[in-house]
Design a protein around this motif. Structure first.
Motif, PDB file in Angstrom:
ATOM      1  N   LYS A  44      -0.096  -3.856  -3.278  1.00 45.55           N
ATOM      2  CA  LYS A  44       0.711  -2.442  -3.390  1.00 45.55           C
ATOM      3  C   LYS A  44       1.610  -2.351  -2.409  1.00 45.55           C
ATOM      4  CE  LYS A  44      -3.436  -0.223  -0.989  1.00 45.55           C
ATOM      5  NZ  LYS A  44      -4.126  -1.659  -0.934  1.00 45.55           N
ATOM      6  N   PRO A  45       2.418  -1.222  -2.591  1.00 48.25           N
ATOM      7  CA  PRO A  45       3.679  -1.062  -1.491  1.00 48.25           C
ATOM      8  C   PRO A  45       2.817  -0.622  -0.106  1.00 48.25           C
ATOM      9  CG  PRO A  45       3.946   0.095  -3.691  1.00 48.25           C
ATOM     10  CD  PRO A  45       2.698  -0.403  -3.829  1.00 48.25           C
ATOM     11  N   LEU A  46       3.607  -0.843   0.713  1.00 46.89           N
ATOM     12  CA  LEU A  46       3.200  -0.365   2.118  1.00 46.89           C
ATOM     13  C   LEU A  46       2.702   0.884   2.170  1.00 46.89           C
ATOM     14  CD1 LEU A  46       5.665  -2.587   4.364  1.00 46.89           C
ATOM     15  CD2 LEU A  46       3.517  -3.182   3.514  1.00 46.89           C
ATOM     16  N   GLU A  47       1.673   1.299   3.019  1.00 44.40           N
ATOM     17  CA  GLU A  47       1.237   2.562   2.815  1.00 44.40           C
ATOM     18  C   GLU A  47       1.398   3.440   4.234  1.00 44.40           C
ATOM     19  OE1 GLU A  47      -2.206   2.502  -0.263  1.00 44.40           O
ATOM     20  OE2 GLU A  47      -2.794   1.061   1.530  1.00 44.40           O
ATOM     21  N   LEU A  95       3.771 -10.940   4.291  1.00 47.45           N
ATOM     22  CA  LEU A  95       5.240 -10.534   4.389  1.00 47.45           C
ATOM     23  C   LEU A  95       5.938 -11.733   4.899  1.00 47.45           C
ATOM     24  CD1 LEU A  95       4.678  -6.977   5.899  1.00 47.45           C
ATOM     25  CD2 LEU A  95       5.586  -7.551   3.652  1.00 47.45           C
ATOM     26  N   ASP A  98      11.664  -3.073   7.295  1.00 45.87           N
ATOM     27  CA  ASP A  98      12.912  -3.769   7.312  1.00 45.87           C
ATOM     28  C   ASP A  98      13.525  -3.942   8.721  1.00 45.87           C
ATOM     29  OD1 ASP A  98      12.683  -3.704   4.676  1.00 45.87           O
ATOM     30  OD2 ASP A  98      14.133  -2.292   4.099  1.00 45.87           O
ATOM     31  N   SER A 114      10.249  -4.462   2.821  1.00 43.14           N
ATOM     32  CA  SER A 114       9.833  -3.154   1.944  1.00 43.14           C
ATOM     33  C   SER A 114       9.554  -3.535   0.316  1.00 43.14           C
ATOM     34  CB  SER A 114      10.746  -1.899   2.060  1.00 43.14           C
ATOM     35  OG  SER A 114      11.928  -2.405   1.607  1.00 43.14           O
ATOM     36  N   ASP A 115      10.139  -4.651  -0.186  1.00 40.93           N
ATOM     37  CA  ASP A 115       9.908  -4.933  -1.243  1.00 40.93           C
ATOM     38  C   ASP A 115       9.253  -6.390  -1.646  1.00 40.93           C
ATOM     39  OD1 ASP A 115      10.901  -4.467  -4.204  1.00 40.93           O
ATOM     40  OD2 ASP A 115      12.164  -6.225  -3.768  1.00 40.93           O
ATOM     41  N   CYS A 116       8.329  -6.912  -0.675  1.00 43.87           N
ATOM     42  CA  CYS A 116       7.931  -7.955  -0.613  1.00 43.87           C
ATOM     43  C   CYS A 116       6.586  -8.043  -1.443  1.00 43.87           C
ATOM     44  CB  CYS A 116       7.583  -8.739   0.736  1.00 43.87           C
ATOM     45  SG  CYS A 116       9.175  -9.422   1.598  1.00 43.87           S
ATOM     46  N   TRP A 117       6.129  -6.647  -1.249  1.00 44.50           N
ATOM     47  CA  TRP A 117       4.726  -6.656  -2.085  1.00 44.50           C
ATOM     48  C   TRP A 117       4.448  -6.970  -3.516  1.00 44.50           C
ATOM     49  CZ3 TRP A 117       3.674  -3.394  -6.329  1.00 44.50           C
ATOM     50  CH2 TRP A 117       4.708  -2.291  -6.821  1.00 44.50           C
ATOM     51  N   LYS A 118       5.837  -7.192  -4.143  1.00 49.41           N
ATOM     52  CA  LYS A 118       5.876  -7.629  -5.428  1.00 49.41           C
ATOM     53  C   LYS A 118       5.614  -9.096  -5.680  1.00 49.41           C
ATOM     54  CE  LYS A 118       9.010  -3.693  -6.626  1.00 49.41           C
ATOM     55  NZ  LYS A 118      10.309  -3.395  -6.886  1.00 49.41           N
ATOM     56  N   VAL A 161       4.492  -0.347   8.712  1.00 46.93           N
ATOM     57  CA  VAL A 161       4.519   0.058   7.448  1.00 46.93           C
ATOM     58  C   VAL A 161       5.520   1.347   7.320  1.00 46.93           C
ATOM     59  CG1 VAL A 161       1.970  -0.269   6.999  1.00 46.93           C
ATOM     60  CG2 VAL A 161       2.671   1.722   8.170  1.00 46.93           C
TER      61      VAL A 161
END
Length: 756
Positions: free
Chosen positions: A324-327, A169, A284, A303-307, A280
């Motif tokens: 993958k997105p935060l879980e 992140l 932000d 929240s958008d960094c996983w991409k 998680v």
């Protein structure tokens, strides 16, 4: 005492022989040898008794000083505890102020960004915007004061707590971040001077040089730490991609070790500790907090960094298992499966010290019923046993385990109060010191394993609390406070048959009185290098002598006489305290034992030709203190004993080679030639004015006003003042005894004492 005296006399005899046999003695030694040779053994015995009496008085004074020092220690500890609470509150306030400052920084930064986006239309608007920008920049300088900018950030925490996730992140979420490509601590040699370097190494304890780097990372002021922490129950079931199907961390000790380090450094200004759960669920907000604290420039929201994750090591995908997105649904996974819940519960029970750390970091609510029994067990292990000898502690522990509903009373609160409350719900604890009372109250509130305690703050003397309870109410009574003799005496009535009465510091001479009081009880003892603990078991059908004493309440005034009463004394309403008889005029009582009556109730007390039959040690330890205790203020005490400067008494005595009397055959008892002393029943010491006065001055009777009426002074001259016989008849005076009427002279030492 008798055995000690006999040993000392024997040793002095040896010294005599040694001094005789030495040929090269100095003149001083020869004089000493001559003096010792002249002094008879029985006189040495009396001198030893006198020395012992003085020693006991010194010990008592030292104990008083020690008690006062202990009270001072208690007060100091209370002040220290209060200061620690203030420090703790100051830290909380500081933390709150830091959070407020972070929020202000964020707001100021947002305002600056908003001003940058404004497009003024007119010159006037442009000037206004410029002025506002200057004011905002000044405000930013105020809230952003930093001595040295942060250049290196070490991400650490227990494995499976989000360390790798945080590193990814930081690489994707900030413009001015530099992430080390392999897991490593960002030491200066591996850092990018143009950016803020991030690195992670979750297990530095495995390599010595990494451990050293980790421990000293904050020594340089441009370094900071992000410490990740996660619910240990989720950590224990979290899987690593390298070993699918099995937990990566199998021993809670890894989590405990990291939590202890975090607990130690979490207040450091360059440490930011972040819960995985917060990361998680509100990524932000965490990102903004990091940006403000470390001077980072946000590139994109967390929240958008996983991409946009970039590889940091060949096996990094195995750690996070997938991009993958935060879980947030990974939180509390341990309790969604009964099998996993049982596994986690078992693992935590193997390391009970973990529970307090879980509470420290908010992972264990007070109402978590599943773990509360184990928490209580762990806390019980932490609570120290009472400061008693080991044998006494083991006995108490066994007794309380066998009697889980036992009723316990203790005089003097402390660590024992907390310890007792972990075993039974029925503890009554009495304390007189307000600061110590508050401290014990705080200690009781600290532990979940403590039952509620009836903790009472009472003024001294607090043995009166026994009046609040019915007969045979308590199973265990610990006497470990002030006025211990009176507390022990008052406790007898409210102790159950078969109950335990325990006395701390029983080695003190003054507490011999408790042994006299309970001489018919089964008795045990355990000795510690610094203290002695005695305890007694109350026998069945124990009959206190209190009922015999009840008759004195029918008297007004209350007048007690030591020994058998004369017909006139019976007519005058005296109550005799006789050693071997009990009838309508007498109470059977041994004056070397406690009187089972309250303080300050007796108007008059008289002893004629009695105390010379009692050992000086007993007079000082029990008899004189008891007489003083029971007397009312203004009460009257008359003591008379034979004066062994009187010619009539001297003439009937056995004398040594120097003509000094050492045994009065008409005083009772026999002379024990082997032990060089009088057997019980006789005059065990031969009173003179100085000897009696010394005994009085070494006892509480010294606080009385004394009128010495009849005696011989140190020169053998008679001193006689008028005696008011209406206060107490005395037979052995020249007014009533023909043996000393002609010439008129004293036969007894007579002293009247008035309690102030």
């Amino acid at each position: 005492m008798e055995n000690q005296i006999e040993k000392m006399v024997s040793r002095l005899s040896q010294i005599k022989n040694e001094l005789k046999s030495m040929s090269s003695l100095t003149s001083n030694s020869l004089e000493l040898a001559a003096y010792i040779e002249k002094v008879p053994d029985h006189q040495l015995s009396q001198e030893i008794v006198s020395i012992a009496v003085h020693s006991q008085a010194c010990i008592s004074q030292m104990e008083m000083v020690l008690a006062e020092s202990q009270n001072q220690l208690y007060r100091t500890e209370a002040i220290l505890a209060k200061n620690q609470e203030q420090i703790y509150q100051t830290r909380i306030n500081l933390k709150e102020n830091q959070e407020k400052l972070w929020r202000v920084k964020i707001q100021v930064r947002q305002l600056m960004e908003h001003l940058d986006k404004l497009q003024p239309i007119s010159t006037n608007e442009n000037e206004i915007v410029y002025t506002i920008k200057c004011m905002v920049n000044q405000l930013w300088e105020i809230v952003s004061v930093k001595h040295i900018p942060i250049r290196r950030v070490y991400i650490r925490g227990c494995p499976r707590s989000g360390n790798t996730l945080m590193l990814l992140l930081c690489g994707a979420g900030f413009k001015n971040s530099h992430v080390l490509t392999a897991q490593d601590i960002p030491i200066p040699s591996k850092s990018n001077p143009q950016k803020i370097t991030f690195g992670t190494f979750p297990s530095p304890e495995n390599l010595t040089y990494k451990q050293v780097q980790s421990e000293h990372f904050l020594d340089v002021e441009d370094a900071a730490i992000i410490f990740m922490i996660r619910d240990p129950r989720d950590v224990l079931i979290s899987e690593h991609g390298a070993k699918p199907g099995e937990p990566w961390i199998k021993d809670p000790k890894r989590w405990i070790d990291n939590a202890l380090i975090l607990k130690k450094v979490k207040e450091h200004e360059r440490v930011l500790w972040i819960k995985y759960e917060d990361l998680v669920t509100k990524p932000d907000a965490i990102q903004e907090k990091m940006a403000v604290q470390f001077g980072l420039e946000i590139n994109r929201p967390f929240s958008d960094c996983w991409k946009h994750f970039e590889p940091i090591s060949p096996g990094y995908l195995k750690s996070i298992k997938d991009i993958k997105p935060l879980e947030p649904d990974k939180i509390g996974t341990w309790k969604k499966d009964p099998q996993k819940m049982n596994y986690v519960t078992q693992k935590l029970s193997e390391r009970p010290e973990i529970y307090d750390l879980m509470k420290e970091f908010g992972y264990l609510p007070q109402n978590d019923l599943n773990l509360k029994p184990m928490i209580q067990l762990n806390q019980r292990q932490e609570i120290k046993p009472p400061l008693l000898a080991n044998g006494a502690v083991e006995f108490l522990q066994q007794f309380l385990q066998q009697n889980p509903h036992a009723r316990v009373l203790e005089f003097g609160s402390g660590g024992s109060t907390v310890w007792f409350s972990t075993y039974t719900k029925n503890v009554v604890s009495i304390e007189h010191n307000p600061e110590w009372y508050d401290r014990v109250k705080r200690d009781l509130a600290k532990y979940d394993c403590c039952h509620a305690v009836d903790l009472r703050l009472m003024p001294l003397p607090y043995h009166a609390v026994c009046e609040d309870f019915p007969d045979e109410f308590f199973d265990l009574i610990l006497v470990d406070g002030r006025n211990r003799v009176r507390c022990a005496q008052a406790a007898i009535r409210i102790l159950k048959t078969g109950g335990i009465l325990m006395l701390d510091d029983a080695q003190r001479p003054y507490y011999r009185r408790v042994h006299h009081l309970l001489e018919s009880w089964e008795y045990s003892r355990t000795i510690h290098p610094q203290r002695q603990i005695d305890w007694w078991v109350k026998p069945p059908n124990f009959q206190s002598t209190d009922s015999d004493w009840s008759r004195i309440w029918q008297q007004s005034p209350i007048r007690l006489y030591a020994g058998s009463l004369s017909p006139k004394a019976k007519q005058d309403g005296w109550v005799g305290l006789a050693h071997h008889r009990s009838d309508q005029w007498h109470i059977k009582h041994d004056l070397t034992k406690l009187m089972p009556i309250p303080d300050e109730v007796v108007d008059c007390f008289q002893a004629e030709d009695v105390i010379e039959h009692m050992e000086p040690a007993d007079l000082l330890a029990v008899t004189f203190p008891e007489i003083y205790r029971v007397m009312k203020p203004g009460g009257f005490i008359r003591i008379s004993v034979p004066d062994y400067r009187c010619d009539y008494l001297i003439n009937r005595c056995w004398k040594n080679e120097q003509g000094e009397p050492y045994y009065d055959p008409q005083g009772g008892g026999k002379w024990d030639a082997k032990r060089k002393r009088v057997t019980p029943g006789g005059h065990v010491w031969l009173p003179t004015y100085e000897r009696l006065r010394s005994l009085i001055e070494l006892s509480p009777l010294r606080n009385c006003k004394a009128n010495w009426l009849h005696y011989y002074d140190t020169n053998g001259q008679p001193v006689m003042h008028d005696i008011d016989y209406s206060k107490g008849y005395i037979m052995r005076t020249p007014d009533h005894d023909n043996r000393v009427k002609n010439p008129r002279r004293p036969l007894s030492i007579v002293v009247d004492l008035y309690k102030d």
